[in-house]
Scaffold this active site. Structure first.
Site, PDB file in Angstrom:
ATOM      1  N   HIS A  85      -1.090  -7.144  -2.383  1.00  0.00           N
ATOM      2  CA  HIS A  85      -1.361  -8.782  -2.404  1.00  0.00           C
ATOM      3  C   HIS A  85      -2.423  -9.359  -1.747  1.00  0.00           C
ATOM      4  CE1 HIS A  85       1.684  -8.482   0.954  1.00  0.00           C
ATOM      5  NE2 HIS A  85       2.530  -8.288   0.018  1.00  0.00           N
ATOM      6  N   HIS A  92      14.168  -3.884   6.346  1.00  0.00           N
ATOM      7  CA  HIS A  92      13.298  -5.113   5.670  1.00  0.00           C
ATOM      8  C   HIS A  92      13.079  -4.783   4.242  1.00  0.00           C
ATOM      9  CE1 HIS A  92      10.012  -7.676   4.594  1.00  0.00           C
ATOM     10  NE2 HIS A  92       9.153  -6.780   4.550  1.00  0.00           N
ATOM     11  N   GLU A 119      11.285  -5.866   1.532  1.00  0.00           N
ATOM     12  CA  GLU A 119      10.201  -5.908   0.467  1.00  0.00           C
ATOM     13  C   GLU A 119      10.014  -4.718   0.026  1.00  0.00           C
ATOM     14  OE1 GLU A 119       6.805  -7.463   2.498  1.00  0.00           O
ATOM     15  OE2 GLU A 119       5.598  -7.588   0.368  1.00  0.00           O
ATOM     16  N   ASP A 144       7.989  -2.463  -1.057  1.00  0.00           N
ATOM     17  CA  ASP A 144       7.326  -1.332  -0.569  1.00  0.00           C
ATOM     18  C   ASP A 144       8.340  -0.503   0.451  1.00  0.00           C
ATOM     19  OD1 ASP A 144       6.987  -3.549   1.327  1.00  0.00           O
ATOM     20  OD2 ASP A 144       5.324  -2.651   2.371  1.00  0.00           O
ATOM     21  N   HIS A 156       8.437  -9.298   8.663  1.00  0.00           N
ATOM     22  CA  HIS A 156       7.576  -9.950   8.095  1.00  0.00           C
ATOM     23  C   HIS A 156       8.183 -11.039   6.939  1.00  0.00           C
ATOM     24  CE1 HIS A 156       4.927  -9.568   4.151  1.00  0.00           C
ATOM     25  NE2 HIS A 156       4.361 -10.544   4.847  1.00  0.00           N
ATOM     26  N   ASP A 161       7.571  -3.444   9.406  1.00  0.00           N
ATOM     27  CA  ASP A 161       5.984  -3.963   9.163  1.00  0.00           C
ATOM     28  C   ASP A 161       5.232  -4.028  10.694  1.00  0.00           C
ATOM     29  OD1 ASP A 161       6.072  -3.937   6.498  1.00  0.00           O
ATOM     30  OD2 ASP A 161       6.464  -6.131   6.498  1.00  0.00           O
ATOM     31  N   TYR A 190      -4.449  -5.321   9.657  1.00  0.00           N
ATOM     32  CA  TYR A 190      -2.925  -5.929   9.308  1.00  0.00           C
ATOM     33  C   TYR A 190      -2.476  -6.957  10.069  1.00  0.00           C
ATOM     34  CZ  TYR A 190       1.778  -4.579   8.159  1.00  0.00           C
ATOM     35  OH  TYR A 190       3.124  -4.205   7.861  1.00  0.00           O
ATOM     36  N   HIS A 228       4.283   1.460   8.249  1.00  0.00           N
ATOM     37  CA  HIS A 228       3.029   1.682   7.890  1.00  0.00           C
ATOM     38  C   HIS A 228       1.892   2.628   8.847  1.00  0.00           C
ATOM     39  CE1 HIS A 228       3.835  -0.489   4.088  1.00  0.00           C
ATOM     40  NE2 HIS A 228       4.084  -1.641   4.812  1.00  0.00           N
TER      41      HIS A 228
HETATM   42 FE1  FEO Z   1       6.688  -6.733   4.402  1.00  0.00          FE
HETATM   43 FE2  FEO Z   1       5.760  -3.191   4.368  1.00  0.00          FE
HETATM   44  O1  FEO Z   1       6.462  -5.042   3.537  1.00  0.00           O
END
Ligand code: FEO
Length: 399
Positions: free
Chosen positions: A24, A78, A80, A82, A145, A164, A192, A225
């Protein structure tokens, strides 16, 4: 298939995405990973899942250790996509006894997948769940996040699953911080932070204080990540401390775009002036640099000097896009100044200065603008402009 055991009976079962190039608006030119972890205990627990397209990787890795049907709990730190894109399919296979998440997590999961019937088990900060030999403690980390985000901590192992936070978008065959060059890793963590976390610096500060107050022994930080921190946990915690406190260095960014090279000539002369005062300066032409790479530099810079010619009574679209992006991320206070060439109306300097005022920058110069092509004398004025900015930094004037 090689299994990655990060602690005794705790495995990395995530996926490496070598191909993603945009997250994004963030240029992920080194790809990323979607980390998930499997804890083998009396209650077998999966910590997070992965992006939908990588469901096969996750299942394949779990099957290399145990049949996925044996999983008892799934923790969703989380929501989101991903980290949850494949969650409905994983739930269909696993049929977990509990889906452990925050209250906001439960609401977000329902809003995403429209399944009120899943076996949600809502936890809040301070709650504990025994897995058998080990336990999980939960810390809500709202806005790190998203409002649903939380950390899961295994006290018996000193292991923090941070989702995150403390992550990097970096695809690699290595899984641990001490298997790659630490400088480069911190650089990716900075990118990041600058592009994902920066807006929430105030909350990061609170969370770091909270972690300290809780007195958690943190031996390993396993984000969702990038690489797992086991040898440099102190380094990443210290880096987050610096970033959330807007700690800056003696550095100036000259960020500009140009139409017929006049603003570029000014940018170079201003940089020359800054350099003459012994201050580090970096030029970023918006035509050739990605906004997310520039944001990485914004993170620790003391001053930002913006340049754009006037176009249609405004600024160039590249500068407008960058300023909109930077403003959204709410960088801490900086010293600011603006410049640009113009033909007849010349509004660009005023517009860029207003953006910086809105971001609470300290505008130390009224701005410099020249009509059409700058003369040699006008370029000398640019050098003087740069020197004054350099001197302000040397004198310790803050943002
Ligand atoms: Fe806020 Fe890696 O997603």
């Amino acid at each position: 298939m090689k299994t990655i055991e990060i602690k005794k009976d705790i495995y990395w079962v995530g996926a490496v995405d070598w191909d993603v190039r945009d997250f994004h608006g963030y240029s992920t030119y080194k790809g990323t990973t979607y980390n998930a972890y499997l804890i083998l205990d009396d209650k077998i627990t999966l910590i997070d899942t992965v992006k939908k397209e990588f469901k096969g990787d996750l299942i394949h890795k779990i099957r290399g250790i145990i049949p996925p049907e044996k999983i008892d709990y799934i923790v969703v730190n989380h929501v989101e996509m991903d980290h949850t894109g494949c969650l409905p399919e994983i739930i269909d296979i696993v049929r977990p006894e509990k889906i452990i998440c925050s209250d906001m997590g439960r609401k977000a999961l329902i809003a995403h997948f429209h399944r009120e019937d899943w076996p949600y088990h809502v936890v809040g900060s301070g709650d504990k769940i025994s897995l058998g030999r080990r336990s999980l403690e939960f810390i809500e980390t709202r806005m790190l996040h998203w409002p649903d985000s939380m950390f899961s901590y295994v006290p018996e192992e000193g292991l923090l699953f941070s989702n995150d936070a403390f992550g990097e978008h970096l695809a690699s065959s290595e899984r641990f911080d001490d298997e790659v060059a630490i400088g480069e890793l911190i650089r990716h963590a900075a990118k990041y932070y600058a592009n994902i976390i920066l807006l929430y610096s105030r909350l990061v500060k609170k969370q770091l204080e909270n972690l300290e107050q809780l007195g958690l022994k943190i031996d390993m930080i396993a984000p969702d990540h990038g690489l797992i921190w086991r040898s440099h946990t102190k380094d990443i915690l210290e880096a987050y401390h610096n970033w959330c406190n807007n700690k800056s260095i003696e550095k100036v960014l000259v960020i500009y775009d140009t139409m017929w090279h006049s603003t570029e000539m000014m940018a170079k002369a201003i940089s020359d002036g800054i350099e003459r005062e012994g201050v580090s300066v970096k030029l970023y032409n918006l035509e050739v640099n990605h906004r997310s790479d520039i944001m990485t530099e914004v993170l620790d810079t003391r001053a930002i000097v913006l340049g754009s010619p006037t176009l249609n009574n405004g600024i160039l679209p590249s500068m407008a896009g960058f300023l909109n992006y930077m403003k959204g991320l709410k960088p801490g206070a900086k010293i600011g100044a603006a410049f640009g060439s113009y033909g007849w109306s010349g509004e660009s300097v005023k517009i860029m200065s207003q953006y910086m005022k809105d971001m609470k920058f300290n505008i130390i110069e009224p701005g410099l603008r020249f009509q059409y092509v700058p003369t040699h004398e006008q370029l000398k004025e640019c050098v003087g402009f740069g020197r004054r900015i350099g001197r302000a930094i040397k004198e310790g004037i803050g943002g």
